[in-house]
Design a protein around this motif. Structure first.
Motif, PDB file in Angstrom:
ATOM      1  N   GLY A 105      45.657  82.886  19.499  1.00  0.00           N
ATOM      2  CA  GLY A 105      44.571  83.374  20.345  1.00  0.00           C
ATOM      3  C   GLY A 105      43.264  82.657  20.063  1.00  0.00           C
ATOM      4  O   GLY A 105      42.541  82.262  20.978  1.00  0.00           O
ATOM      5  N   SER A 106      42.971  82.465  18.778  1.00  0.00           N
ATOM      6  CA  SER A 106      41.743  81.743  18.433  1.00  0.00           C
ATOM      7  C   SER A 106      41.860  80.270  18.806  1.00  0.00           C
ATOM      8  O   SER A 106      40.874  79.637  19.193  1.00  0.00           O
ATOM      9  N   TYR A 119      38.425  86.835  22.576  1.00  0.00           N
ATOM     10  CA  TYR A 119      37.490  85.839  22.045  1.00  0.00           C
ATOM     11  C   TYR A 119      36.720  85.146  23.166  1.00  0.00           C
ATOM     12  O   TYR A 119      35.512  84.929  23.058  1.00  0.00           O
ATOM     13  N   GLY A 136      44.304  87.972  22.157  1.00  0.00           N
ATOM     14  CA  GLY A 136      43.286  87.429  21.265  1.00  0.00           C
ATOM     15  C   GLY A 136      42.411  86.416  21.972  1.00  0.00           C
ATOM     16  O   GLY A 136      41.181  86.434  21.841  1.00  0.00           O
ATOM     17  N   ALA A 144      47.516  86.800  17.444  1.00  0.00           N
ATOM     18  CA  ALA A 144      46.231  86.949  18.137  1.00  0.00           C
ATOM     19  C   ALA A 144      45.128  86.172  17.433  1.00  0.00           C
ATOM     20  O   ALA A 144      44.281  85.553  18.080  1.00  0.00           O
ATOM     21  N   VAL A 145      45.133  86.198  16.086  1.00  0.00           N
ATOM     22  CA  VAL A 145      44.055  85.522  15.356  1.00  0.00           C
ATOM     23  C   VAL A 145      44.379  84.051  15.077  1.00  0.00           C
ATOM     24  O   VAL A 145      43.513  83.324  14.582  1.00  0.00           O
TER      25      VAL A 145
END
Length: 494
Positions: A308-309, A438, A434, A304-305
């Motif tokens: 996702g980012s 965001y 993520g 996710a980080v």
């Protein structure tokens, strides 16, 4: 291994066909980002509407990743990936022909399914490569496939400009976007006739039951139910954002929320059916056959980080460069593409380090720490920074983002072979969670430098938290000796 990639034989032929299939799905999935401001002007959209379209691009990727993972484990990668590639042509053509905001939203919602193609190659590459090479192989697959986002931002604007004489506007974005879907569909047919699910003589392992992920303990069953809540929560968040944009009425929003709750309960019941014997104690997996959902959950957050980012940043970078440094689209797009360009190097490197360094856990932890630091540095960028310094800083940050994503899937493939597709689907879905989280947050930020600072600070803070979870919870993956020897023997000579 690099020499093998050029040979186009055995497992390397499968790897090359797989990453290129993934590459095409990402070109299709990202074909809106380089034209976001152009489409906004052509169709008279507001800034909020343009950002919502980017958000819709992610919505159905979340449930699709889970469903594709199940179909993948049941029917195999060849049929599943070919179907996704052919399907890509339909929402792409619909988007290229869209005339208003509503049509854009509907077609981008349908486009989200294409973004789930990533999980298919994870299982396919796992089948063809031994465990000691899986990190690097997955890195090549994911890194070179992710290169499609670079191609979309760097190449598509040039194609649109070159074919401008065929359209009314300054750039022919409609024809360019339509071509991406047509090419994907053609390659889908080629993929079907040139790929096999497993090497000769190797049996494709399927889960004993279909419909939900198999777990190996009662504790993991309850943890899985909790881990599935954010999948539906992210969809509810998108629905709320669409209601705020007046695309949906309040009553329709509540109706969809009720439907999402019902879907979650149905999924929970299917999970119970598949794992009933384990939960009630009628079935007990031996120690070497067990895996812990907590490990899957940490990997979900790690993806996710990272991924996702990546999705969120790639979608906003062209606009960021246009507004911060007063650049036109033809220049901002290729410069923004420097971020996904790092996929070519960093994701295979992350997988290779994961293979060679002796600790997949600490490789991932170190790389995610770099993600946190990188985003916090980006949060300090202003218009006064020299543009070359900004580009180098963004590329260094991207190295850690993509390297960590590669190291994540260097672990995913080693958790439990029979349900690799479903595990990869769940981890991939969290990447989309993520991105949705965001992107939703970014859609509320002001279109100015202060908003970008806040955005990158949030990305960095989230990565720092996940880094700590990796230290405290993540364990070194273990592959059974018998499985490793069997795979190695099967692949000798390929």
């Amino acid at each position: 291994m690099l020499q093998g990639l050029l040979s186009f034989k055995g497992p390397f032929r499968i790897l090359n066909l797989s990453w290129f299939a993934f590459f095409l799905t990402f070109i299709v999935w990202f074909n809106y980002a380089p034209f976001s401001t152009t489409i906004q002007q052509d169709l008279g959209l507001t800034v909020s509407q343009a950002r919502i379209i980017s958000l819709c691009n992610l919505a159905l990727t979340i449930p699709a990743s889970i469903i594709i993972g199940m179909l993948l484990d049941r029917f195999g990668p060849r049929i599943t990936f070919s179907s996704i590639l052919v399907y890509a042509a339909f929402p792409t053509l619909a988007f290229a022909c869209a005339q208003d905001f509503n049509q854009l939203v509907l077609s981008r919602l349908a486009m989200g399914i294409v973004g789930s193609g990533f999980v298919v190659g994870i299982r396919l590459v796992t089948e063809w490569f031994p465990p000691e090479e899986i990190g690097f192989a997955q890195g090549i697959y994911a890194g070179w496939g992710n290169f499609g986002s670079f191609a979309a931002e760097a190449v598509l604007p040039s194609i649109a400009a070159a074919t401008a004489f065929l359209s009314v506007g300054e750039t022919n974005w409609r024809l360019t976007i339509a071509l991406t879907g047509i090419v994907a569909a053609i390659f889908g047919v080629i993929f079907y006739f040139n790929v096999q699910d497993t090497p000769p003589g190797k049996v494709y392992q399927r889960p004993a039951r279909n419909g939900a992920m198999e777990v190996t303990s009662a504790q993991s069953f309850w943890a899985l139910l909790l881990a599935n809540i954010p999948l539906f929560g992210a969809l509810a968040l998108i629905v709320w954002r669409l209601q705020k944009a007046n695309f949906l009425t309040t009553n329709i929003m509540y109706g969809i929320w009720a439907g999402l709750i019902a879907l979650y309960l149905i999924q929970a019941y299917k999970t119970w059916e598949v794992n009933r014997e384990v939960v009630t104690g009628q079935k007990d997996y031996p120690t070497e056959k067990r895996y812990q959902i907590s490990q899957v959950f940490v990997l979900q957050l790690a993806y996710a980080v990272t991924f996702g980012s990546e999705i969120a940043v790639v979608s906003m970078l062209p606009e960021f460069f246009e507004n911060t440094f007063n650049l036109n689209q033809a220049i901002a797009g290729p410069i923004a593409a420097m971020f996904p360009l790092m996929n070519l190097i960093s994701r295979p490197t992350g997988g290779l380090i994961s293979d060679k360094i002796g600790s997949r856990k600490w490789t991932l932890t170190f790389l995610i720490a770099g993600v946190a630091l990188g985003y916090l540095i980006l949060s300090q960028i202003t218009a006064n920074w020299p543009l070359p310094v900004v580009i180098v800083t963004i590329m260094l940050c991207a190295f850690f983002v993509f390297g960590a994503a590669g190291a994540t899937f260097g672990i995913v493939s080693l958790i439990k072979r029979e349900v690799t597709g479903q595990i990869a689907g769940n981890v991939g879905a969290y990447g989309s969670i993520g991105a949705v989280t965001y992107a939703t947050f970014y859609s509320f930020l002001p279109q100015e430098i202060a908003g970008n600072h806040t955005f990158f600070q949030v990305l960095g803070g989230a990565a720092a938290i996940v880094c700590l979870l990796c230290v405290l919870i993540l364990k070194e993956p273990k592959t059974s000796e018998s499985e490793e020897l069997a795979d190695t023997a099967m692949l000798v000579g390929h």
